[in-house]
Motif scaffolding. Structure first.
Motif, PDB file in Angstrom:
ATOM      1  N   LEU A 186       0.824  -1.206   0.000  1.00 41.76           N
ATOM      2  CA  LEU A 186       0.000   0.000   0.000  1.00 41.76           C
ATOM      3  C   LEU A 186       0.859   1.257   0.000  1.00 41.76           C
ATOM      4  O   LEU A 186       0.560   2.230  -0.709  1.00 41.76           O
ATOM      5  CB  LEU A 186      -0.926  -0.007   1.223  1.00 41.76           C
ATOM      6  N   THR A 187       1.950   1.233   0.769  1.00 41.50           N
ATOM      7  CA  THR A 187       2.862   2.385   0.781  1.00 41.50           C
ATOM      8  C   THR A 187       3.393   2.678  -0.608  1.00 41.50           C
ATOM      9  O   THR A 187       3.447   3.833  -1.038  1.00 41.50           O
ATOM     10  CB  THR A 187       4.034   2.124   1.746  1.00 41.50           C
ATOM     11  N   TYR A 220       1.092   4.717  -2.769  1.00 36.49           N
ATOM     12  CA  TYR A 220       1.170   6.154  -2.457  1.00 36.49           C
ATOM     13  C   TYR A 220       2.442   6.770  -3.044  1.00 36.49           C
ATOM     14  O   TYR A 220       2.405   7.837  -3.669  1.00 36.49           O
ATOM     15  CB  TYR A 220       1.165   6.367  -0.942  1.00 36.49           C
ATOM     16  N   ASP A 222       4.893   8.196   7.475  1.00 37.17           N
ATOM     17  CA  ASP A 222       3.953   7.415   8.267  1.00 37.17           C
ATOM     18  C   ASP A 222       3.622   8.178   9.551  1.00 37.17           C
ATOM     19  O   ASP A 222       4.049   9.322   9.729  1.00 37.17           O
ATOM     20  CB  ASP A 222       4.516   6.018   8.573  1.00 37.17           C
ATOM     21  N   VAL A 247       6.856   0.302   5.946  1.00 35.79           N
ATOM     22  CA  VAL A 247       6.688   1.582   5.248  1.00 35.79           C
ATOM     23  C   VAL A 247       7.986   1.978   4.554  1.00 35.79           C
ATOM     24  O   VAL A 247       7.995   2.400   3.391  1.00 35.79           O
ATOM     25  CB  VAL A 247       6.245   2.689   6.226  1.00 35.79           C
ATOM     26  N   VAL A 281      -1.529   4.210   5.440  1.00 40.10           N
ATOM     27  CA  VAL A 281      -0.619   3.230   4.838  1.00 40.10           C
ATOM     28  C   VAL A 281      -0.372   2.064   5.788  1.00 40.10           C
ATOM     29  O   VAL A 281       0.006   0.965   5.351  1.00 40.10           O
ATOM     30  CB  VAL A 281       0.723   3.861   4.396  1.00 40.10           C
ATOM     31  N   ALA A 287      -3.915  -0.980   5.603  1.00 38.26           N
ATOM     32  CA  ALA A 287      -3.266  -2.028   4.814  1.00 38.26           C
ATOM     33  C   ALA A 287      -3.887  -3.389   5.109  1.00 38.26           C
ATOM     34  O   ALA A 287      -4.262  -3.690   6.244  1.00 38.26           O
ATOM     35  CB  ALA A 287      -1.772  -2.057   5.107  1.00 38.26           C
TER      36      ALA A 287
END
Length: 282
Positions: free
Chosen positions: A113-114, A117, A130, A146, A267, A271
């Motif tokens: 997910l990070t 972004y 984060d 992250v 994030v 997730a």
């Protein structure tokens, strides 16, 4: 990289929680001298994270573990891929299996997910941060995920940076009072910590600039056009961070303002763990 001492303490506590007074399922049917091999199979696409953690877990239980990686942290993974093979005492493999999977599945979900972004921020000055919105006692690995995904770790806790948020400011009597008291506190204790101040409107930004001594101004729940107006006031005199209500859908709108950082707790807490399995090799 993860701090090894902190990681080993996390592993110790996690194994104690899981094993308790013994893994009776394993001890009942597997002789303690048995050796075996297992393979981590990837069942869902994404970004791999937790390889260093997995190896450390196995070696924590069995220093003679043979760990053979086929991928590394940050690699793209596809269903059917193999991440690693591990040879160790069968007791070690069975007692650590769930901890390894829990860590790697969670970390891979966060890293994946990070990266979504971070990919959207390509070409912009803005970097992704984060937050402290993490799972208690698992922050070390969530923040490492992250980092693997390309994000930037903000403070690890309350101890490594001063962040004067709305409640601090309200209890202290305002931005000016909170900052002045903080500067005096840090000087008295000879602490070299950066100061970040949360602002809720442009008047707060003006006050934070007027009091001085602020390293970063957080622009909380500002719309992109308000961010742009705040940056005009700040004129690069300190770092800037946008926070609140920022999603994958509007991320680029905020990045276009030129703000230094965007913080997104999502994030980590939004997730979804990815599907991995550790299977015995005959």
């Amino acid at each position: 990289m993860v701090n090894e001492t902190a990681l080993k303490e996390l592993i110790r506590l996690a194994l104690a929680e899981d094993i308790g007074n013994g893994d009776h399922s394993t001890m009942a049917c597997i002789p303690p001298t048995a050796k075996g091999k297992a393979r981590l199979k990837i069942k869902e696409g994404g970004l791999l994270a937790g390889m260093q953690v997995a190896e450390t877990i196995f070696r924590y239980m069995d220093m003679f573990t043979v760990f053979t990686p086929f991928k590394k942290d940050g690699d793209v993974m596809q269903p059917g891929d193999t991440a690693f093979e591990v040879e160790a005492a069968v007791h070690t493999l069975l007692m650590t299996e769930r901890l390894v999977l829990n860590c790697m599945q969670r970390m891979s979900g966060i890293a994946t997910l990070t990266r979504q972004y971070v990919d959207k921020l390509q070409g912009y000055h803005t970097r992704l941060l984060d937050t402290r919105k993490t799972t208690p006692n698992f922050r070390l690995l969530e923040k490492e995920a992250v980092r693997i995904g390309g994000g930037v770790n903000h403070r690890m806790g309350l101890y490594d940076m001063v962040m004067l948020k709305d409640n601090h400011i309200d209890f202290a009597g305002g931005i000016t009072q909170a900052v002045q008291k903080t500067i005096a506190y840090l000087q008295q204790r000879k602490l070299d910590l950066k100061i970040e101040v949360e602002t809720r409107n442009l008047d707060d930004v003006r006050e934070a600039l007027a009091v001085g001594g602020v390293d970063r101004i957080m622009l909380d729940n500002f719309r992109p056009e308000q961010i742009a107006a705040a940056l005009e006031l700040i004129k690069g005199s300190c770092e800037t961070e946008a926070s609140g209500g920022i999603t994958l859908d509007n991320l680029v709108d905020y990045a276009k303002t030129g703000v230094d950082f965007i913080s997104a707790g999502a994030v980590i807490h939004h997730a979804v763990s990815l599907d991995l399995s550790l299977k015995a090799v005959e």
